[in-house]
Scaffold this active site. Structure first.
Site, PDB file in Angstrom:
ATOM      1  N   ILE B 143      -3.445  -5.467  -7.450  1.00 43.16           N
ATOM      2  CA  ILE B 143      -4.640  -4.682  -7.144  1.00 43.16           C
ATOM      3  C   ILE B 143      -4.504  -3.229  -7.588  1.00 43.16           C
ATOM      4  O   ILE B 143      -5.375  -2.415  -7.312  1.00 43.16           O
ATOM      5  CB  ILE B 143      -4.984  -4.722  -5.639  1.00 43.16           C
ATOM      6  CG1 ILE B 143      -3.789  -4.227  -4.809  1.00 43.16           C
ATOM      7  CG2 ILE B 143      -5.384  -6.121  -5.212  1.00 43.16           C
ATOM      8  CD1 ILE B 143      -4.150  -4.021  -3.340  1.00 43.16           C
ATOM      9  N   GLU B 144      -3.414  -2.891  -8.247  1.00 37.48           N
ATOM     10  CA  GLU B 144      -3.275  -1.533  -8.763  1.00 37.48           C
ATOM     11  C   GLU B 144      -3.352  -1.553 -10.297  1.00 37.48           C
ATOM     12  O   GLU B 144      -4.432  -1.645 -10.851  1.00 37.48           O
ATOM     13  CB  GLU B 144      -2.001  -0.893  -8.195  1.00 37.48           C
ATOM     14  CG  GLU B 144      -2.084  -0.809  -6.657  1.00 37.48           C
ATOM     15  CD  GLU B 144      -0.901  -0.098  -5.997  1.00 37.48           C
ATOM     16  OE1 GLU B 144      -0.561   1.007  -6.423  1.00 37.48           O
ATOM     17  OE2 GLU B 144      -0.340  -0.668  -5.042  1.00 37.48           O
ATOM     18  N   MET B 145      -2.214  -1.519 -10.990  1.00 40.15           N
ATOM     19  CA  MET B 145      -2.276  -1.516 -12.449  1.00 40.15           C
ATOM     20  C   MET B 145      -2.181  -2.921 -13.056  1.00 40.15           C
ATOM     21  O   MET B 145      -2.469  -3.119 -14.244  1.00 40.15           O
ATOM     22  CB  MET B 145      -1.196  -0.573 -13.008  1.00 40.15           C
ATOM     23  CG  MET B 145      -1.471   0.891 -12.630  1.00 40.15           C
ATOM     24  SD  MET B 145      -0.054   2.017 -12.804  1.00 40.15           S
ATOM     25  CE  MET B 145       0.017   2.228 -14.575  1.00 40.15           C
TER      26      MET B 145
END
Lengths: 334, 334
Positions: B143-145
Site C-alpha cells: 500500500i506504499e510504493m
C-alpha cells in the site's frame, strides 16, 4: 494579447543581470562561418512575455511556488503539481504517460513546465492558450488531481497562512482566494521556470566554443533537413499543430478539442528546450531515447531516413539545449 | 550497538559549529528558578548516534538524498519516499493516514522522518530497530510504493549516474547496487534530517528568554503531570511501547509484530520534536489539533482532565519544540 512588459520580481534581478554577461556586442563577435545558421535561431530570454492581465509580482511568484507544491488541493491530499512536474526530473516525470489519482494512467506524456511561458498554446492539444488557462486543468482532471475546484479553494481557506498570502498578493480583492487568483499565481510561478544560458544560447550570444564540431554539424543538419520548420523561435517550437501518429498511439489529439476532421491526430509541436533531460518522448511517451525520437521525426515529419551519423549529430545538438535549471524554493507549507 | 562516532560530512561542519554558539558555559548561565525543570530535559544534538556498521560519509548522504527523492523505485514510477515524507510538510504528509500505491489508504499516520535517527525503534509498532531496517519497508509495502526490491535495484542499474554514485560510495563492493547499500544510503541521509536550535533547545542551552512565561508554565506542567515519563530524552520519546486506543482506532499495534497479548494496542511513543508542524496526530491521524491531542493524552495516558488553561500552556510549550529545518537538495536525478 501578450505585451512584453519587463516587470521582474526583485529576487530575480541578479539572474537577469548575470545573463547580460553573455551578450557580446556584434562588432567583437568571433566567427566560425556558420553565421547564416545561427541567424535562424533565437536565444532563450530570461523571461517569457508577461501578459498585461497578470503582471508578474514577487508575491504572485512566491504564492504560486507554494501552491505548485501543495498536495492538499488534490482529492487524495498527496498529489501536487510537483508530483508530475517534478523538479528532480526536469520538471516532468520521466515515465511514458502521466500517472495520477488512484494510480490512473492517462493517455499522454507529461510535458515539462520549464519554459512553458514561451509556448503559444498549452497542453499537447493546445486546448488552452495560456498558463492562466492551463493551471487549473490538472487540478480538476479526474485522472490527475481529481479535485473539485471549489473544494480546493475551501481547503486553502482553512489555512491562515494562505488567507494572509492571498490577501497580500491581491490586496484589492475582497475574497482573494478564488479560482482566477489561484490560476494567476500558478501561472506567474511557472513563468519563472526558465532555463537560459544553455550551451546553445551561449553560442548564439557569441561564445563560438560553446558548441563542439559535432554539435555544430547537428545544428546545420537541424536546419538543412527542415526540423527548424516547426521547431523555431526561442523555445524551439512554433506552438502550432501538426498531424502525427507515432508508434503505439491512437490518440486523435487536437480533434478532441475542435471536432474538426482537419485536426485529427494533430499535436502541438513540443519545445525542444531541455529535451535531453525530459525523456521519454512523443505524445504517448513510448520513445525512450533521443536517438530514436530523432529517427522517428525524420521518418514521420520529414519523410526521410536519417543515417546513424546524422542521428548522432542532431542528438548531440539537442543536448546543447539543456539550460541552467531555475531557482525555486521547496516551500514551508502551512 | 550504537557508537557515538563523530564523523561528519564536510558540508555539515558549518551547521555544527554554529550550534556551539548556543552552548553557554554553566558559570555564566542566567537563572529563572526553573533549573530543576530544565535538568529533566536534553537538548537535541545536531546528529544522532551513528552506528559503527554504517559510518556517515558525505557520499552516502548525497546518494541517500537522491534515492529519497527517486520515484522510479516505486512500481507506479511516481511515488518516492518524499511523497509521504514531504519536506514541504514537515517531512510528513499532513493527512490522517498514509496514501500510497493506487491511492490505497493505510491504517496509520505517516511519522515524520525528522530526527528519526534519535529513535530506538522504527515504525509505530517498532518492527525495525534502526533506520537501516526501516528504509526498505515502504518501498516493498503493497500500500506504499508496492515495489519488488530486486526490480527497484534493476531500475537503478539502468542509470549510469547511479552506477557511478554507488561505486564511489561503496568502493570495496563489486556489485554496489544492492539492498544493503540502498538501505545504508537512505538511513545515512535520514540521519542528517535533524532540527536543532528550537526555542526549547536554546532555552536549555542557557538563553532564558527563548521561552515566554506561558511556554515555561507549559514545560512545568509537562513535567508535573507526568508527560515526561514517556516523552523524555533528546527526541522527547522513550522509544518504548504503551497501550492506547485513541478515538476511532481498532489497530492492535505492536501485537501484530510480536503476537504477544501483552502488546495488544501498544504503540511506540512518538517523538514530540516538531509536533507543532506534524499534524494530524495519533496512530490513526484522527486528531487534528494539538490542543485536542494534549487533552486526549491526559485522559488516556494520565487519567486526568486537563483544564483549558493547562491545555493552552502545554500546547504553547510543544510549539517551542519546532527546530530549524534541515538543509537538503532537491537532487537532479538521471
Amino acid at each position: 494579447m501578450m505585451s512584453k512588459k519587463s516587470i521582474q520580481p526583485a529576487r530575480l534581478v541578479a539572474a537577469v543581470t548575470l545573463g547580460t554577461a553573455f551578450a557580446f556586442s556584434g562588432s567583437v563577435l568571433a566567427e566560425d562561418g556558420l553565421g547564416d545558421y545561427r541567424d535562424r535561431f533565437e536565444p532563450l530570454p530570461h523571461f517569457p512575455p508577461i501578459p498585461s492581465h497578470n503582471s508578474l509580482t514577487p508575491e504572485k511568484v512566491e504564492l504560486g511556488n507554494m501552491l505548485f507544491f501543495e498536495p492538499r488541493i488534490s482529492s487524495s491530499g498527496v498529489i501536487s503539481c510537483a508530483t508530475c512536474h517534478n523538479p528532480a526530473l526536469g520538471w516532468s516525470d520521466r515515465i511514458p504517460r502521466a500517472t495520477g489519482h488512484d494510480g490512473q494512467i492517462g493517455e499522454r506524456n507529461t510535458p515539462t513546465v520549464l519554459n512553458s511561458g514561451f509556448l503559444g498554446a498549452q497542453f499537447w492539444d493546445g486546448r488552452e492558450p495560456d498558463l492562466e488557462g492551463q493551471a487549473l486543468g490538472p487540478i480538476e482532471a479526474d485522472i490527475e488531481m481529481a479535485m473539485d475546484l471549489d473544494m480546493a479553494l475551501e481547503r486553502l481557506e482553512e489555512f491562515e497562512l494562505y488567507q494572509e498570502k492571498f490577501a497580500e498578493t491581491y490586496p484589492d480583492d475582497e475574497s482573494p482566494i478564488n479560482k482566477e487568483n489561484l490560476a494567476q499565481a500558478l501561472a506567474s510561478f511557472q513563468r519563472t521556470l526558465n532555463t537560459p544560458n544553455s550551451p546553445f544560447d551561449r553560442y548564439l550570444h557569441g561564445d563560438m566554443d560553446a558548441l563542439n564540431e559535432q554539435e555544430k554539424r547537428g545544428m546545420q543538419a537541424f536546419v538543412d533537413t527542415g526540423c527548424i520548420a516547426c521547431h523555431s523561435g526561442p523555445a524551439l517550437t512554433d506552438s502550432n499543430f501538426w498531424a502525427i501518429q507515432v508508434p503505439g498511439s491512437t490518440d486523435v489529439g487536437r480533434f478532441e478539442v475542435t471536432g474538426d476532421e482537419a485536426d485529427m491526430y494533430k499535436f502541438r509541436t513540443p519545445t525542444l528546450r531541455n529535451v535531453g533531460v525530459t525523456y521519454p518522448y512523443m505524445n504517448n511517451g513510448a520513445t525512450q531515447t533521443l536517438e530514436e525520437a530523432v529517427a522517428i521525426m525524420g521518418q514521420e515529419m520529414l519523410n526521410r531516413e536519417f543515417d546513424e551519423e546524422m542521428i548522432a549529430d542532431i542528438t548531440a545538438f539537442l543536448h546543447t539545449l539543456t539550460g541552467e535549471m531555475p531557482d525555486f524554493e521547496v516551500p514551508a507549507l502551512p
